[in-house]
Design a protein around this motif. Structure first.
Motif, PDB file in Angstrom:
ATOM      1  N   THR A   2     143.634  45.030  18.793  1.00 43.69           N
ATOM      2  CA  THR A   2     145.040  45.413  18.754  1.00 43.69           C
ATOM      3  C   THR A   2     145.194  46.810  19.334  1.00 43.69           C
ATOM      4  O   THR A   2     144.455  47.732  18.990  1.00 43.69           O
ATOM      5  CB  THR A   2     145.574  45.393  17.310  1.00 43.69           C
ATOM      6  OG1 THR A   2     145.431  44.072  16.785  1.00 43.69           O
ATOM      7  CG2 THR A   2     147.029  45.802  17.261  1.00 43.69           C
ATOM      8  N   SER A  37     154.885  52.150  12.784  1.00 42.11           N
ATOM      9  CA  SER A  37     153.612  52.850  12.715  1.00 42.11           C
ATOM     10  C   SER A  37     152.494  51.974  13.253  1.00 42.11           C
ATOM     11  O   SER A  37     152.647  50.751  13.387  1.00 42.11           O
ATOM     12  CB  SER A  37     153.301  53.250  11.263  1.00 42.11           C
ATOM     13  OG  SER A  37     154.318  54.087  10.743  1.00 42.11           O
ATOM     14  N   PRO A  39     149.335  49.692  13.362  1.00 38.84           N
ATOM     15  CA  PRO A  39     148.670  48.794  12.413  1.00 38.84           C
ATOM     16  C   PRO A  39     147.271  49.301  12.082  1.00 38.84           C
ATOM     17  O   PRO A  39     146.645  50.006  12.885  1.00 38.84           O
ATOM     18  CB  PRO A  39     148.603  47.459  13.177  1.00 38.84           C
ATOM     19  CG  PRO A  39     149.536  47.594  14.322  1.00 38.84           C
ATOM     20  CD  PRO A  39     149.605  49.045  14.658  1.00 38.84           C
ATOM     21  N   LYS A  40     146.797  48.953  10.937  1.00 37.14           N
ATOM     22  CA  LYS A  40     145.475  49.378  10.509  1.00 37.14           C
ATOM     23  C   LYS A  40     144.411  48.817  11.466  1.00 37.14           C
ATOM     24  O   LYS A  40     144.402  47.637  11.791  1.00 37.14           O
ATOM     25  CB  LYS A  40     145.201  48.879   9.089  1.00 37.14           C
ATOM     26  CG  LYS A  40     143.884  49.386   8.508  1.00 37.14           C
ATOM     27  CD  LYS A  40     143.701  48.927   7.080  1.00 37.14           C
ATOM     28  CE  LYS A  40     142.387  49.428   6.505  1.00 37.14           C
ATOM     29  NZ  LYS A  40     142.194  48.973   5.090  1.00 37.14           N
ATOM     30  N   GLY A  41     143.521  49.693  11.915  1.00 35.28           N
ATOM     31  CA  GLY A  41     142.433  49.281  12.789  1.00 35.28           C
ATOM     32  C   GLY A  41     142.785  49.210  14.263  1.00 35.28           C
ATOM     33  O   GLY A  41     141.925  48.901  15.088  1.00 35.28           O
TER      34      GLY A  41
END
Length: 427
Positions: A2, A37, A39-41
């Protein structure tokens, strides 16, 4: 992986807007656009307030395979395209031999797989591009041809052309033609007028384009075929084009970036890098074409990238090969229109990305959720002096050599994968 592209000025060619925001790319597609924001990772890329737009879909690129690989290969064309923000190439069929059989089309399709950008193909409308017998359009479509045309070889036999149009209509195929009266334009190397006379060069009247276009439009009206004029370059052609659209004919038109940014006087003292087909026009015609792009009368801007080796250009003007490379100079040249106030950035990318993708039935060219993440990050104000020897193309025949330009591609993404990074190139 991502990707999260933050702090970008987003160009939406469909809505014709510029906004500030972020983009999430997942699985090769645009997953989200807005003020969210990361995304995580996700891998975060700071765009630094520069412009992010759909990658260019370039309708009409000459690649030298088969037959002229010394001029341009799929690999070098792909590298040049990536460096120029062109994420999809539509390759022309004017190769040696012409792309006029499924076997030849399958060969170039395999060869194109090595390029870092997407490459689709046009096929010839008539066998050998000779205007005598139409190709097997159905078989070629099954093999992946997106459109059909003979490029600058204008079919003189109207009956052959009408049959090809009729058959293409039955298949729903797009035909791309070069509007030019072949008799008037034969042997010409510049546009007729005072400049041609002063230089002693054979010229062609701008009326030759209008005459060729009106013949084609009459056949479009008769057959109902989907038709695209590859280059409309003179103001005299615009009324005919506008009437055809108003009458509901399935007609679009394009123009090369060179004809939008250069004029006949640039030829100067027989500078063969400025020899193009059709020849460069008057400044009045150039301004009319820029306005036609802004108004949407001309739908598509293309590079008409035509590589030529030094031996074919270093000849007397009349004998020199026509054409110029343009994949890497596409955006800097287009920025001339933007900085002159002639065309806005959303209007430019409507013509360079959205409209060609729509005309060819491709999903690219859009800045919206679910669209392929084929994107270009660029700075429209970055100045530089062009050195043709730094170009990725095998051939270096650009008319912009040594010129001061503005607009640099910073990064190019194809299906969410970064295929060009100026920072890495500079390191």
């Amino acid at each position: 992986m991502t990707l999260f592209l933050e702090n970008a000025r987003l160009i939406d060619p469909e809505a014709l807007t510029e906004t500030t925001g972020n983009v999430i790319i997942d699985d090769g597609k645009i997953a989200a656009i807005g003020q969210m924001s990361a995304p995580k990772g996700a891998e975060v890329i700071d765009c630094g307030g520069k412009y992010l737009a759909p990658g260019i879909v370039d309708l009409g690129v000459k690649i030298g395979e088969p037959g002229e690989r010394h001029r341009e290969s799929f690999r070098t064309a792909g590298l040049a395209a990536a460096a120029g923000g062109v994420t999809t190439i539509i390759a022309r069929p004017d190769t040696t031999p012409a792309i006029d059989t499924p076997e030849t089309l399958e060969f170039v399709t395999r060869r194109a797989a090595q390029a870092p950008v997407r490459i689709h193909h046009m096929a010839a409308l008539t066998k050998g591009r000779e205007g005598r017998e139409m190709t097997e359009l159905g078989f070629l479509m099954d093999a992946g041809a997106l459109a059909f045309g003979d490029v600058t070889h204008v079919t003189t036999d109207t009956k052959v052309l009408s049959r090809a149009f009729t058959y293409a209509r039955s298949l729903g195929a797009l035909v791309v033609c070069h509007p030019q009266d072949p008799g008037l334009s034969r042997g010409a190397s510049v546009t007729s007028g005072k400049f041609a006379s002063l230089r002693g060069l054979p010229g062609v009247s701008p009326m030759a384009e209008r005459m060729g276009l009106e013949r084609d439009l009459a056949l479009v009206e008769m057959t109902g075929v989907r038709y695209h004029a590859d280059q409309i370059t003179t103001a005299r052609s615009l009324p005919s084009l506008a009437r055809a659209k108003a009458a509901g004919l399935d007609v679009t038109a394009g123009i090369s970036i060179h004809h939008l940014t250069l004029n006949e006087l640039d030829v100067g003292d027989y500078r063969t890098f400025f020899k193009l087909t059709p020849p460069l026009r008057s400044e009045e015609d150039r301004l009319a074409m820029a306005q036609a792009v802004a108004d949407g009368v001309i739908d598509i801007i293309c590079s008409m990238h035509t590589p030529a080796d030094e031996e074919s250009k270093r000849l007397p003007y009349e004998e020199a090969a026509s054409g110029a490379v343009a994949l890497e100079t596409f955006i800097p040249a287009a920025m001339r229109l933007y900085h002159a106030g002639a065309v806005s950035l959303p209007q430019l990318f409507r013509a360079m990305s959205l409209n060609p993708a729509k005309r060819l039935g491709l999903a690219q060219g859009r800045m919206q959720e679910g669209a392929p993440a084929d994107l270009v990050l660029f700075d429209p104000n970055a100045p530089f002096v062009l050195d043709r020897w730094t170009l990725q193309s095998k051939s270096k025949n650009t008319p912009f050599d040594g010129q001061r330009m503005e607009g640099k591609v910073l990064a190019t993404f194809v299906a969410g994968r970064k295929v060009f990074d100026r920072t890495a190139q500079s390191a």
